[in-house]
Structures are given as structure tokens and as C-alpha cells.
Design an enzyme around this catalytic site. Structure first.
Site, mmCIF file in Angstrom:
data_model
loop_
_atom_site.group_PDB
_atom_site.id
_atom_site.type_symbol
_atom_site.label_atom_id
_atom_site.label_comp_id
_atom_site.label_asym_id
_atom_site.label_seq_id
_atom_site.Cartn_x
_atom_site.Cartn_y
_atom_site.Cartn_z
ATOM 1 N N ASP A 90 0.844 -1.199 0.000
ATOM 2 C CA ASP A 90 0.000 0.000 0.000
ATOM 3 C C ASP A 90 0.883 1.254 0.000
ATOM 4 O OD1 ASP A 90 0.894 -0.289 2.596
ATOM 5 O OD2 ASP A 90 -1.064 0.028 3.537
ATOM 6 N N SER A 91 2.215 1.058 0.072
ATOM 7 C CA SER A 91 3.147 2.165 -0.149
ATOM 8 C C SER A 91 2.952 2.750 -1.542
ATOM 9 C CB SER A 91 4.600 1.696 0.026
ATOM 10 O OG SER A 91 4.858 0.563 -0.782
ATOM 11 N N ASP A 149 -1.022 -6.077 0.038
ATOM 12 C CA ASP A 149 -1.420 -5.466 1.312
ATOM 13 C C ASP A 149 -2.929 -5.304 1.354
ATOM 14 O OD1 ASP A 149 0.847 -5.030 2.855
ATOM 15 O OD2 ASP A 149 1.233 -3.022 2.068
ATOM 16 N N LYS A 170 -1.232 -9.395 3.142
ATOM 17 C CA LYS A 170 -0.488 -8.913 4.304
ATOM 18 C C LYS A 170 -1.364 -7.948 5.092
ATOM 19 C CE LYS A 170 3.322 -6.210 3.913
ATOM 20 N NZ LYS A 170 2.882 -4.952 4.579
ATOM 21 N N GLU A 182 -1.443 -5.479 8.732
ATOM 22 C CA GLU A 182 -0.664 -4.835 9.792
ATOM 23 C C GLU A 182 -1.324 -5.071 11.144
ATOM 24 O OE1 GLU A 182 -0.074 -0.662 8.953
ATOM 25 O OE2 GLU A 182 0.843 -1.067 7.002
ATOM 26 N N GLU A 185 9.142 -4.091 10.576
ATOM 27 C CA GLU A 185 9.513 -2.793 10.013
ATOM 28 C C GLU A 185 10.034 -1.840 11.078
ATOM 29 O OE1 GLU A 185 6.710 -1.039 7.316
ATOM 30 O OE2 GLU A 185 7.750 0.887 7.310
HETATM 31 N N1 LIG Z 1 8.833 5.147 -0.375
HETATM 32 C C1 LIG Z 1 8.432 4.481 0.702
HETATM 33 N N2 LIG Z 1 9.291 3.628 1.305
HETATM 34 C C2 LIG Z 1 8.919 2.936 2.413
HETATM 35 O O1 LIG Z 1 9.743 2.171 2.926
HETATM 36 C C3 LIG Z 1 7.596 3.107 2.910
HETATM 37 C C4 LIG Z 1 6.721 3.989 2.234
HETATM 38 N N3 LIG Z 1 7.174 4.676 1.162
HETATM 39 N N4 LIG Z 1 5.442 4.195 2.666
HETATM 40 C C5 LIG Z 1 4.908 3.318 3.664
HETATM 41 C C6 LIG Z 1 5.916 2.989 4.649
HETATM 42 C C7 LIG Z 1 6.368 4.167 5.479
HETATM 43 N N5 LIG Z 1 7.734 3.828 5.764
HETATM 44 C C8 LIG Z 1 8.675 4.680 6.289
HETATM 45 C C9 LIG Z 1 8.597 6.033 6.108
HETATM 46 C C10 LIG Z 1 9.540 6.889 6.616
HETATM 47 C C11 LIG Z 1 10.617 6.386 7.324
HETATM 48 C C12 LIG Z 1 11.647 7.319 7.889
HETATM 49 O O2 LIG Z 1 11.528 8.503 7.784
HETATM 50 N N6 LIG Z 1 12.712 6.773 8.490
HETATM 51 C C13 LIG Z 1 13.869 7.511 9.038
HETATM 52 C C14 LIG Z 1 14.248 6.993 10.397
HETATM 53 C C15 LIG Z 1 13.297 7.320 11.484
HETATM 54 C C16 LIG Z 1 13.926 7.163 12.870
HETATM 55 O O3 LIG Z 1 15.137 7.339 12.984
HETATM 56 O O4 LIG Z 1 13.190 6.888 13.834
HETATM 57 C C17 LIG Z 1 15.103 7.253 8.167
HETATM 58 O O5 LIG Z 1 15.937 8.142 8.090
HETATM 59 O O6 LIG Z 1 15.223 6.146 7.635
HETATM 60 C C18 LIG Z 1 10.701 5.015 7.529
HETATM 61 C C19 LIG Z 1 9.743 4.169 7.001
HETATM 62 C C20 LIG Z 1 8.063 2.566 5.177
HETATM 63 N N7 LIG Z 1 7.155 2.469 4.073
HETATM 64 C C1 LIG Z 2 7.220 -1.476 3.327
HETATM 65 C C2 LIG Z 2 6.438 -2.711 3.026
HETATM 66 C C3 LIG Z 2 6.657 -3.784 4.013
HETATM 67 C C4 LIG Z 2 4.980 -2.389 2.868
HETATM 68 O O1 LIG Z 2 4.139 -2.721 3.654
HETATM 69 C C5 LIG Z 2 4.595 -1.582 1.701
HETATM 70 O O2 LIG Z 2 5.391 -1.412 0.772
HETATM 71 O O3 LIG Z 2 3.448 -1.112 1.695
HETATM 72 MG MG LIG Z 3 2.324 -1.661 3.382
#
Ligand SMILES: Nc1nc(=O)c2c([nH]1)NC[C@@H]1CN(c3ccc(C(=O)N[C@@H](CCC(=O)O)C(=O)O)cc3)CN21
Ligand SMILES: CC(C)C(=O)C(=O)O
Ligand SMILES: [Mg+2]
EC number: 2.1.2.11
Length: 286
Positions: free
Chosen positions: A48-49, A87, A117, A119, A186
Site C-alpha cells: 500500500d506504499s 497489502d 499482508k 498490519e 519494520e
Molecule cells: N517510499 C516508501 N518507502 C517505504 O519504505 C515506505 C513507504 N514509502 N510508505 C509506507 C511505509 C512508510 N515507511 C517509512 C517512512 C519513513 C521512514 C523514515 O523517515 N525513516 C527515518 C528513520 C526514522 C527514525 O530514525 O526513527 C530514516 O531516516 O530512515 C521510515 C519508514 C516505510 N514504508
Molecule cells: C514497506 C512494506 C513492508 C509495505 O508494507 C509496503 O510497501 O506497503
Molecule cells: Mg504496506
């Protein structure tokens, strides 16, 4: 991919036992699915991303069942020999069990997904059990669960206190007992992911959760750096710079059109003499 067969749920469990890493990647349409299959991905996730990376939403919350169906259909047409997981989107598995089964049926029967999948942890275990008993392989998803982003208050690392870590382990065990065939972990610490992985018989598939999981998943557009302007996430490795390549290709095309460098004669189709005489009263040569 002649002769190639999709992995099965039991093969995935055996891969865990044998210490053979599982590679999963997301795909959202026919061409991305075809490429992910040709590249040898064990599992394709219609995540669903897609709400973020192909529909332009800020979160996955606005993604509907119809959105997921539209993209799942395209993915299963593109990847005919790969195990495809879809998803279940926001709020499509929290109402009555009849409504949940109806939504699941559409993704399996119209979308042709092989698995779904969901959540959540212990609170959805009964739902996971019902879907599993109906013959649907269910993948769990714990840690950062993006559909709950407004409740969590951001995309941040999960399970940092021992209380939260214990809860995550209990959730993982509840999902396994309910019949989940694999669990996505995740954005939890590497140590916690490794610990949970060691306590489960079913494989864990990590994203931003370190090397101790049984497999890994990344978002297609992230690992290929489609959005070259976005800040790089810490847990992502860039394997190709597709955004720059695509922008450069289109910019060159635009420039060529404006400078009359495209199309060249070789890109055009010439009329035969009979037609030429009928054009412009026969007086003009093209
Ligand atoms: N493009 C994209 N990639 C993804 O992996 C993803 C999506 N979209 N959309 C749904 C979820 C949201 N996700 C995310 C979105 C943002 C971060 C993020 O900003 N992470 C920070 C770290 C945060 C921390 O330190 O607590 C990073 O810098 O990686 C992580 C997962 C994973 N999924
Ligand atoms: C990040 C993965 C696990 C997901 O749920 C998605 O792409 O929606
Ligand atoms: Mg997802």
C-alpha cells in the site's frame, strides 16, 4: 522466465531453516512486476506504499481496496511465475469478519494475489486465523505499521523499551500461532529483530530492522532511487539512479524536439508515389 515456479509457503519456511535469505521487493504495475520477476525476487509485494510512491499521498491511509485491486491485477499480469502478496489497505480488515472476507476475496479472486499482508499483532490474530482457515496465506506486519501513523505520531523506530519489545515478541508469537506464514518487521532495532526471528518458526522479513531477519524487503522506488530529490532513508541502499536516468532521458527528448533533432527520417514512414501525386495536387514532394 520459462519453467520458473513461484516459491511456496513451505519453501519459505525451509529457506529459514536452511539459512537461505528471502528477497522481497514491492511492485505496483505490469512493467515493475515483470522486472522484479526477471531479477529473481522470491516474493513481490503489492504494497500500500503505492499510495506514497505512485499516487502521491503523504501516507498509506487514503489507499482504497479499489486502488489495491487495480495495481494487484497489473502486477499479477506482469509476474506470472512469482509469489505475489498484496497489502490489505487501511480499515479493510477491522470491521465484520464478513466484510473482511469479502475484501480478501476480491484481492485473491480478482487481483489474483497468492497471499495477503495485514498490519497488526495480537489484536488481529483472530482475523488472521479466519483468513488462514479459509485458505488464504497471511503475512503479518509488525513494528512500524504505517497505516497507524497518525496514532504512532510519525515514522519512528519501534520497540525501544523492554516493555514494547516484549509486546512485539508476544504479537509475533500470536500471529504465528494464528497461522501467519511470515512476518514483516519494520523499523525495529537490529537486536530485537534478531531476537524475534530466533523465537519464530516462520520467516521474518525485515525493512529497516537489520541483518538478523530471515529476509529483506525494500520499496521498488526507494532502491532504484526514482525520487532523486527525496532525502535518502537510512535503511535504504541505492542500487540504481533511475530518477536521474529518466529525467535525463526525457530532457534530451524535449531538447531534441525543440531543436528538430527528433524525429529523423528513419523514424518516419514514407508514402508511395501514388499517394504523393494525390497530395497537394501532386505538386509537392514530401
Ligand atoms: N517510499 C516508501 N518507502 C517505504 O519504505 C515506505 C513507504 N514509502 N510508505 C509506507 C511505509 C512508510 N515507511 C517509512 C517512512 C519513513 C521512514 C523514515 O523517515 N525513516 C527515518 C528513520 C526514522 C527514525 O530514525 O526513527 C530514516 O531516516 O530512515 C521510515 C519508514 C516505510 N514504508
Ligand atoms: C514497506 C512494506 C513492508 C509495505 O508494507 C509496503 O510497501 O506497503
Ligand atoms: Mg504496506
Amino acid at each position: 522466465m520459462e519453467g520458473k515456479k513461484p516459491v511456496t509457503v513451505s519453501k519459505l519456511r525451509k529457506m529459514k531453516q536452511d539459512g537461505q535469505p528471502i528477497a522481497m521487493v514491492t511492485a505496483y504495475d505490469y512493467p515493475s512486476a515483470k522486472l522484479a520477476e526477471e531479477a529473481g525476487s522470491d516474493i513481490i509485494l503489492v504494497g500500500d506504499s503505492l499510495g506514497n510512491v505512485v499516487l502521491g499521498y503523504d501516507t498509506t491511509v487514503p489507499v482504497t481496496l479499489d486502488d489495491m485491486l487495480h495495481h494487484t491485477k497489473a502486477v499479477t499480469r506482469g509476474a506470472k511465475a512469482t509469489f505475489v502478496v498484496a497489502d490489505m489497505p487501511f480499515l479493510t480488515y477491522h470491521g465484520s469478519i464478513d466484510a473482511t472476507l469479502g475484501n480478501a476475496a476480491r484481492l485473491m479472486q480478482e487481483g489474483l494475489a497468492h497471499a495477503l499482508k495485514l498490519e497488526g499483532g495480537a489484536e488481529i490474530a483472530q482475523t488472521v486465523r479466519t483468513l488462514t482457515q479459509a485458505g488464504i496465506p497471511v503475512m503479518g506486519h509488525l513494528g512500524l505499521t504505517p497505516q497507524s501513523v497518525h496514532q504512532i505520531g510519525g515514522y519512528k523506530i519501534q520497540g525501544k523499551t523492554s516493555e514494547q519489545a516484549q509486546k512485539l515478541l508476544q504479537d509475533a508469537l500470536a500471529l504465528e500461532q494464528a497461522g501467519a506464514f511470515a512476518i514483516v518487521l519494520e523499523l525495529i532495532t537490529a537486536e530485537l529483530a534478531e531476537w524475534i526471528t530466533s523465537q519464530l518458526a516462520v520467516p521474518t522479513i525485515g525493512i529497516g530492522s537489520g541483518a538478523g531477519c530471515d529476509g529483506q524487503v525494500l520499496v521498488y522506488h526507494d532502491l532504484l532511487r526514482y525520487d532523486s530529490g527525496a532525502p535518502a532513508k537510512k535503511f535504504v541502499q541505492t542500487y540504481a539512479n533511475i530518477g536521474d536516468t529518466i529525467r535525463g532521458g526525457i530532457a534530451q527528448y524535449v531538447q531534441d524536439v525543440k531543436e528538430r533533432k527528433f524525429p529523423l527520417p528513419k523514424h518516419a514512414f514514407a508514402a508511395d508515389g501514388e499517394l504523393l501525386t494525390s497530395l497537394y495536387g501532386g505538386g509537392v514532394k514530401i
